[in-house]
Every structure is written in C-alpha cells, then in structure tokens.
Write an enzyme that holds these catalytic residues in place. Structure first.
Site, PDB file in Angstrom:
ATOM      1  N   ASP A 115      42.093  32.280  37.435  1.00  0.00           N
ATOM      2  CA  ASP A 115      41.973  30.867  37.039  1.00  0.00           C
ATOM      3  C   ASP A 115      41.970  29.947  38.260  1.00  0.00           C
ATOM      4  OD1 ASP A 115      44.628  31.705  37.501  1.00  0.00           O
ATOM      5  OD2 ASP A 115      45.379  29.843  36.625  1.00  0.00           O
ATOM      6  N   GLU A 116      41.442  28.775  38.053  1.00  0.00           N
ATOM      7  CA  GLU A 116      41.548  27.649  38.999  1.00  0.00           C
ATOM      8  C   GLU A 116      41.282  28.041  40.445  1.00  0.00           C
ATOM      9  OE1 GLU A 116      44.794  24.838  36.864  1.00  0.00           O
ATOM     10  OE2 GLU A 116      45.633  26.562  37.909  1.00  0.00           O
ATOM     11  N   VAL A 117      40.167  28.709  40.683  1.00  0.00           N
ATOM     12  CA  VAL A 117      39.844  29.053  42.066  1.00  0.00           C
ATOM     13  C   VAL A 117      39.268  27.808  42.735  1.00  0.00           C
ATOM     14  CG1 VAL A 117      38.599  30.633  43.565  1.00  0.00           C
ATOM     15  CG2 VAL A 117      39.352  31.395  41.302  1.00  0.00           C
ATOM     16  N   ASP A 174      38.456  30.971  32.927  1.00  0.00           N
ATOM     17  CA  ASP A 174      37.643  30.487  34.053  1.00  0.00           C
ATOM     18  C   ASP A 174      36.636  31.538  34.511  1.00  0.00           C
ATOM     19  OD1 ASP A 174      40.395  29.625  33.867  1.00  0.00           O
ATOM     20  OD2 ASP A 174      40.022  28.310  35.574  1.00  0.00           O
TER      21      ASP A 174
END
Ligand SMILES: *[C@@H]1O[C@H](CO)[C@@H](O)[C@H](O)[C@H]1NC(C)=O
Ligand SMILES: *[C@@H]1O[C@H](CO)[C@@H](O)[C@H](O)[C@H]1NC(C)=O
Ligand SMILES: *[C@@H]1O[C@H](CO)[C@@H](O)[C@H](O)[C@H]1NC(C)=O
Length: 563
Positions: free
Chosen positions: A341-343, A396
């Site tokens: 997630d949230e790279v 994501d």
C-alpha cells in the site's frame, strides 16, 4: 415472557417474537438509556431459539464432561471456560446470600461431543459449526456437539455467554445450531507505530475468541519500528526497534502462535513492502532508494532521506529471499500479507539509477516499476517455500494494475469499497473488506451503527463474485494506540463488525443488537477487560477493580494457565 428467536437458512427475515431492549436513546432522565439482554449471545447464532424458561445452574458442582474425542486444545479450553462461565469477581451481593443448588436440582453438566479427532492448526477451511442444546429435561446435562474442534471452541464461548447471573447462575432453555457466514473474520493490530506488550496481544486473542474472530492479522513492522526478531538478520530489530525490550523475540512469536492456535485463531503476518520500510533501512544500507537526485527539485521539495526499497539492486532480492524464507518457516498459516500500500514514488522519481534501471528494463511508469517489484517478490517467494502459499495485498497493488495471480487476495481498505469489490471480484480475485471497520478512527457518541450496517455483500455483482468475498477485518492502526487504550478502543465497538462477519445476513435488528451489546460490555468487564461505554449512560453491576497489567490474572481468575 417468551423470547424466541429463529433464524433459518434461506429465510428472508430474522424472526424475532419478542425483544427486551430499552427505550431509544434519550439523553435526559433517570437510569440507563438502553436496556440489556439477559443471557443472550453475541454474535447472534445462525439458528437461535431461546425461551423464557429458566434453569438454575449448579456452579459449585458444574462439570464440562468430555464424551467424544479430546486433545490439548479441548482440555485447555475447558479449563478457560470453567473460569469464564462462572467468573465470580464482584458478583452482586443479593442481600448477602448466594442461592446454591441442592444436588440434582440444577443443571450440572455440559456434555461435550467432538465427533472427530482434533486438527492441530486452524486454517482457512476449518469447520466451525456446532450445536448447543439446553432443555428442561436436561438437568443432567446440556449438550454441545461438533464435528471439529473449532466448532467446539465456538460453542463453548456461546455456552459461557448464555449462562448469566442474578444472585445465582441461570440459563434459559435454548436450542442453537450455528456456523459462520464468512470464513475470514480478522483483526489487524499494528505493532510498529507503538510496540504492544505480548500480554496485550494475548488479551486481544482472548477477546477475539469471545467474538468468534478467527484471524489475527499481525501488521508487525512498518516505517516507525521493526520489532520482529529475525534469526538470519538480527540487526533488523537491533537497529530498527524502539528499544531492545520492544522486540518480539523468536520465543515470543512462538508463544503468540500457540496462544492463538489454542483458541482456533490463525496468525497471518504482514511484512509490508516496497513502501513503509524506513525501519528496515536502519540495518541494511542500500536496501532503500536514496532520495538524492542532483536535480534542482531538491531546492523546492522537502525530500526525505530514503524512499521505498530500491528495486534496481539484485542484492535486495537476495536479501528478500532469505528473509521471507525465514518468515514462511516461522508462521504456519498458508497465507502471508505482502502489503503493497501507499508506495510513495517521489524518491524513485528523484533517483537517476532508478531511471537507468527502468530504461534497461523497458519499464515506462512507476506503477510499472511497482508491478515489476511485486512480481519478482512473489516469484522468489514461490521459490523458497516448499508448500503452496497464498498472498494477500492491499488494494493499491490491484489498482496499480499489477497482474496478480488468480489466487491472490485483495484487501480493500479505501472508500468507495462497493465499486472496488465489484472490480476485484470481476477480475476473479478473492477479496477481504476493511473499509468500514477502521476502529482507530473515533468520534463523540454512538458510532457502532455504521460498523453494524456495513455488509460485504452489498456491492454490484453476481453470485460468483459474492462468493469471492472471503470476509473482512477490523483494523486498529497504532498511531494513537498502545496498551493503555487498545482494549477500550476496540471493545465493544468491534463487536458490531464481529456480528456482521459471523451472523447470517438477515441479522439486521440494531436495537436487539444494542441490548445484547450492553449485556456483552458488562460481560467483558466482568471478565476483566476495560470495555468502554458505548450506548450512553448505563451501569454494569459486576466488575473487576483494576484492568491494566494485572487485569486478567486478577484475584480469582487466570484466563491462561501461565503468563
Ligand atoms: C431468559 O428468561 C428470562 C425470564 O423469562 C427473560 O427475562 C430473559 O429475557 C430470557 N433471556 C433470553 C436470552 O431469552
Ligand atoms: C546497523 O546494523 C549494521 C549491520 O547490518 C551495523 O553494521 C550498523 O553499525 C548498525 N547501525 C546502527 C546505526 O546501529
Ligand atoms: C527492451 O526492449 C528491447 C527492444 O524492444 C528488447 O530488445 C529488450 O530485450 C528489452 N529488454 C528487456 C529487459 O525486456
């Protein structure tokens, strides 16, 4: 008064002939704002009939009689439930006398019939079905039966809840046939933002068992600290933990796995990559992408020192192979959460080596680079594990159009989850829902209704798509949570999600749930947990004095034999 409930499979509506909840919330006026049920279970069983006929229970002589197969899991469970069912702490004085039973006068036994040998580890496909009967003829014994040990565990919890106290222990005649709606009913704890003591994790596992939740999703490391001790790479936690005493040692992890196993709870660890890895970088120079870039951007942007893992370095894949090889040996469950997630692409964009690498590999976007990384990770994991493993990723990864293998599970956590579930299942992937159950978010007043209403089946899709939803998870992210407030933040708010994931879709009566939740909150307090008020003014008669630290092993009760 007769309160009979029946939920039958396939029935469109829950038949509730009588309930016993109080008036709707009123903020002024004398007394509690909501009534509480007496001896009603939470979550609601699939088929539940309870009459107003009351049997007295012989607490002094009560036996949990094992008649079928047995094993360590069952024997330990009986020990726990003997204590929990008759939790004597701070019972109402009742004018100084406690009414006891003469032999033969009261219910004195629960016969436990396990029809097949125990399995050792709980799994995705475990059978949690059971039946439980208490009838007026059954003074000699109520009956709990199941074809698997996991069903017996769930049934023992239900039995401990239908026994209630009113100057004496009582149970209504009851007939229950129960099984879960979803196989995956999880709870995420984050041990990176704040380290959580092992005892807090044990207590949470006890509380999960009290809600029939069966997956402990252990978000074990993240940017802020690396509390997991690796045998092959001990520097990861030496350099990356908050302090040497804020580390889960090899032996601690084993104990947590065992504690969970005895309660029929799977432990699914998450080692989140390629983002959220700052703490990993403390031990391994070169692991993370340096945010250097000689570019003029440095003058305008407040750049961090490091970004996600550096996917251009072969050494990093060699490290991941060894590290995850150890993880797969340590955790027995077939599932592993890979995060994703949230790279934050910023440091990849700033670093010239990354650009060169992308050119060499013909990768034209940073989403494409993330896809390259995830595919290599999964491939190398398949190489190190002798058994077939399944992976979960945060949504994501799916959204960035990484081509996922058909058996990858997509964990949905963002808003607009209905559309996301439709897309994920349309692509043929299984899914888990968490969007509705971020319990780290708090607000004033009663907030559980939305947790209760949220139904993972409420998205546009055909039957095959609905079948791909394995269940859901409550998430308790740790930015503002440690052992001082964890239990009160989770319970009983999490009970609403637990019921949604276990009980049939038809269980929708929020008032009936509220009355059971009020009873349940007091039940949790009696068992030694600081479950917070949730429906406005009320009062629990029976409570323990102090909660923290010595909470479960208080005066008379130890939930686990050795702590
Ligand atoms: C049990 O019976 C009592 C007395 O009739 C009643 O007040 C109570 O609501 C019943 N509880 C359940 C769970 O049926
Ligand atoms: C962290 O770990 C490495 C070993 O990988 C060690 O050489 C280094 O000195 C440590 N760094 C810090 C800041 O403790
Ligand atoms: C990149 O594309 C070129 C030309 O299409 C091709 O020759 C080369 O093998 C590709 N490289 C990789 C790593 O796929």
């Amino acid at each position: 008064m007769l309160a009979t409930l029946a939920v039958a499979i396939g029935l469109a509506a829950l038949r509730v002939q009588a309930h016993y909840f109080g008036p709707v919330f009123r903020n002024n006026g004398f007394g509690a704002t909501h009534g509480a049920s007496r001896g009603a279970p939470l979550p609601l069983p699939a088929v539940y009939e309870s009459s107003g006929a009351v049997l007295r229970v012989d607490a002094a002589r009560f036996r949990f009689g094992i008649e079928g197969n047995t094993c360590d899991i069952l024997e330990e469970a009986v020990r726990r439930y003997e204590a929990l069912t008759f939790e004597p702490a701070k019972l109402k004085a009742c004018g100084g006398t406690r009414r006891d039973c003469d032999p033969g006068e009261c219910l004195s036994q629960l016969r436990i019939r396990l029809r097949s040998p125990c399995e050792k580890w709980p799994s995705m496909h475990m059978d949690e079905q059971y039946t439980l009967k208490v009838s007026t003829e059954s003074k000699g014994g109520a009956t709990l039966s199941a074809s698997s040990i996991w069903g017996i565990l769930r049934g023992l919890e239900t039995f401990s809840q239908i026994v209630y106290y009113d100057c004496q222990f009582l149970v209504n005649t009851t007939s229950i046939s129960d099984w879960p709606r979803y196989a995956w009913r999880g709870l995420l704890l984050d041990t990176s933002r704040h380290f959580l003591p092992k005892t807090t994790i044990f207590e949470t596992l006890d509380l999960m068992a009290m809600h029939k939740l069966n997956v402990f999703h252990w978000h074990i490391v993240d940017d802020h600290s690396f509390p997991y001790e690796s045998a092959r790479f001990p520097f990861l936690s030496k350099n990356g933990s908050y302090a040497p005493d804020r580390v889960y040692r090899r032996k601690d992890v084993k104990e947590i796995l065992e504690y969970a196993r005895l309660r029929g709870i799977r432990v699914v660890p998450e080692f989140d990559t390629p983002g959220h890895m700052q703490s990993w970088g403390r031990a391994l120079p070169g692991l993370l992408t340096a945010c250097r870039g000689a570019s003029v951007w440095k003058m305008f942007l407040d750049l961090p020192e490091y970004g996600p893992i550096d996917p251009s370095r072969e050494e990093n894949y060699a490290f991941l192979r060894k590290f995850f090889g150890e993880v797969l040996e340590t955790f027995p469950d077939r599932f592993l959460h890979l995060g994703g997630d949230e790279v934050d692409f910023l440091c990849w964009k700033m670093n010239g080596d990354i650009w060169d690498f992308m050119t060499r590999q013909n990768i034209s976007s940073f989403e494409g680079l993330q896809a390259y990384y995830m595919n290599r990770l999964v491939k190398l994991l398949d190489g190190v594990s002798s058994e077939k493993k399944n992976y979960l990723v945060w949504q994501d990864v799916f959204d960035n159009e990484v081509r996922l293998s058909p058996d990858a599970v997509v964990h949905v956590w963002k808003g607009n989850w209905e559309t996301e579930l439709a897309k994920v299942t349309n692509a043929g992937n299984a899914a888990l829902l968490s969007s509705c159950w971020y319990l780290d978010y708090i607000s004033y007043g009663t907030d559980w209704e939305n947790y209760y209403k949220c139904d993972p089946e409420n998205f546009p899709g055909n039957t095959a798509q609905k079948m791909l939803v394995l269940g859901g998870e409550v998430c308790l992210w740790g930015e503002f949570v440690d052992e001082t407030n964890l239990h009160s933040r989770l319970w009983p708010r999490g009970s609403a999600a637990a019921e949604r994931l276990w009980s049939p879709r038809e269980a929708q009566d929020a008032d009936f749930f509220a009355s059971r939740m009020n009873e349940h909150r007091c039940r949790l307090r009696r068992r030694g947990f600081p479950a917070q008020p949730i429906n406005g003014p009320d009062s629990c008669d029976q409570r323990k004095k102090s909660f923290l630290y010595d909470s479960i092993c208080g005066t008379n009760l130890c939930l686990s034999p050795k702590r």
